[in-house]
Scaffold this motif. Structure first.
Motif, short mmCIF file in Angstrom:
data_model
loop_
_atom_site.label_atom_id
_atom_site.label_comp_id
_atom_site.label_asym_id
_atom_site.label_seq_id
_atom_site.Cartn_x
_atom_site.Cartn_y
_atom_site.Cartn_z
N TYR A 118 -39.32 -15.38 11.46
CA TYR A 118 -40.07 -14.89 12.62
C TYR A 118 -39.57 -15.52 13.91
CZ TYR A 118 -43.13 -12.66 9.31
OH TYR A 118 -43.63 -11.87 8.32
N ALA A 119 -39.16 -16.77 13.87
CA ALA A 119 -38.58 -17.40 15.07
C ALA A 119 -37.33 -16.64 15.49
CB ALA A 119 -38.25 -18.86 14.80
N TRP A 120 -36.52 -16.25 14.52
CA TRP A 120 -35.31 -15.50 14.84
C TRP A 120 -35.63 -14.08 15.31
CZ3 TRP A 120 -30.89 -17.67 15.80
CH2 TRP A 120 -30.64 -18.94 15.28
N LEU A 121 -36.65 -13.47 14.74
CA LEU A 121 -37.04 -12.12 15.18
C LEU A 121 -37.56 -12.14 16.61
CD1 LEU A 121 -38.74 -10.71 11.96
CD2 LEU A 121 -36.57 -10.00 12.96
N ILE A 122 -38.35 -13.15 16.95
CA ILE A 122 -38.86 -13.27 18.31
C ILE A 122 -37.71 -13.52 19.27
CG2 ILE A 122 -40.24 -14.75 19.83
CD1 ILE A 122 -42.27 -14.89 17.47
N TYR A 123 -36.76 -14.34 18.86
CA TYR A 123 -35.57 -14.58 19.68
C TYR A 123 -34.81 -13.27 19.91
CZ TYR A 123 -30.81 -15.96 20.83
OH TYR A 123 -29.58 -16.06 21.42
N ALA A 124 -34.62 -12.49 18.85
CA ALA A 124 -33.91 -11.22 18.97
C ALA A 124 -34.66 -10.26 19.90
CB ALA A 124 -33.72 -10.58 17.59
N GLU A 125 -35.99 -10.23 19.81
CA GLU A 125 -36.77 -9.39 20.71
C GLU A 125 -36.57 -9.80 22.16
OE1 GLU A 125 -40.83 -9.68 19.46
OE2 GLU A 125 -40.67 -7.90 18.19
N LYS A 126 -36.55 -11.10 22.42
CA LYS A 126 -36.35 -11.58 23.79
C LYS A 126 -34.96 -11.19 24.30
CE LYS A 126 -39.50 -15.49 23.65
NZ LYS A 126 -39.62 -16.95 23.67
N VAL A 127 -33.96 -11.35 23.46
CA VAL A 127 -32.61 -10.98 23.86
C VAL A 127 -32.54 -9.49 24.18
CG1 VAL A 127 -30.23 -10.74 23.04
CG2 VAL A 127 -31.45 -12.89 22.71
N LEU A 128 -33.12 -8.66 23.33
CA LEU A 128 -33.11 -7.21 23.57
C LEU A 128 -33.90 -6.85 24.83
CD1 LEU A 128 -33.52 -5.86 19.94
CD2 LEU A 128 -31.49 -5.70 21.40
N THR A 129 -35.03 -7.50 25.04
CA THR A 129 -35.85 -7.22 26.22
C THR A 129 -35.11 -7.58 27.50
OG1 THR A 129 -37.89 -7.56 24.98
CG2 THR A 129 -38.03 -7.75 27.37
N PHE A 130 -34.52 -8.76 27.53
CA PHE A 130 -33.78 -9.17 28.73
C PHE A 130 -32.54 -8.30 28.93
CE2 PHE A 130 -36.66 -12.60 28.66
CZ PHE A 130 -36.58 -13.29 29.86
N GLY A 131 -31.90 -7.92 27.83
CA GLY A 131 -30.75 -7.03 27.93
C GLY A 131 -31.15 -5.67 28.48
N LEU A 132 -32.32 -5.19 28.08
CA LEU A 132 -32.82 -3.92 28.61
C LEU A 132 -33.09 -4.02 30.11
CD1 LEU A 132 -33.70 -1.04 27.84
CD2 LEU A 132 -35.99 -1.95 27.48
#
Length: 157
Positions: A118-132
């Motif tokens: 879940y820590a990695w999933l939240i990290y991936a969500e943040k990366v995708l959000t900032f990339g968007l």
């Protein structure tokens, strides 16, 4: 001048992107959104810093090499958007445990210092959000710059 007007448009769109990303959570939340104005202001401030310090110079470099198309600007925008969070991936913290609510479920983020899935999933969500954020800002920059570069049109009647 056109470049700076396009940069202002790229910055101005960011609070709207942020709010659009919050909308699903706003509809399901029963708690008030106190402090939303401060967060929206912070989003605009970070967007302004990244756009002025990194985005516009990156555009000038792309323009110098004749690569200022929507694809290259979108890719650079997404990459620059990811920069604030890309290097803060989950690390090992000896003896540390934590959890949080993730999409309505209480999950463990760290167990005895080790990041969970879940820590990695939240990290991936943040990366995708900032990339968007970066992608949309760059595409708005490109659209406004193109519109301004066309110049005044003659009205045929």
């Amino acid at each position: 001048m056109r470049t700076w007007l396009a940069a202002i448009a790229a910055i101005a769109i960011q609070p709207f992107v942020f709010i659009a990303l919050l909308l699903p959570g706003l509809f399901h939340s029963s708690s008030p959104m106190n402090g939303l104005g401060i967060v929206v202001t912070a989003v605009a401030a970070v967007a302004a810093a990244v756009t002025v310090l990194l985005g516009v110079p990156a555009f000038w470099v792309l323009r110098r090499f004749g690569r200022e198309g929507w694809r290259s600007l979108g890719a650079v925008g997404a990459a620059l958007g990811v920069l604030p969070v890309a290097f803060f991936w989950p690390r090992h913290f000896a003896g540390y445990s934590s959890g949080q609510n993730w999409h309505g479920h209480d999950v463990d983020l760290y167990v005895d210092g080790m990041p969970t899935v879940y820590a990695w999933l939240i990290y991936a969500e943040k990366v995708l959000t900032f990339g968007l954020h970066g992608l949309i800002g760059a595409l708005v920059f490109y659209a406004v710059l193109r519109r301004l570069s066309r110049g005044p049109r003659l009205i045929k009647g």
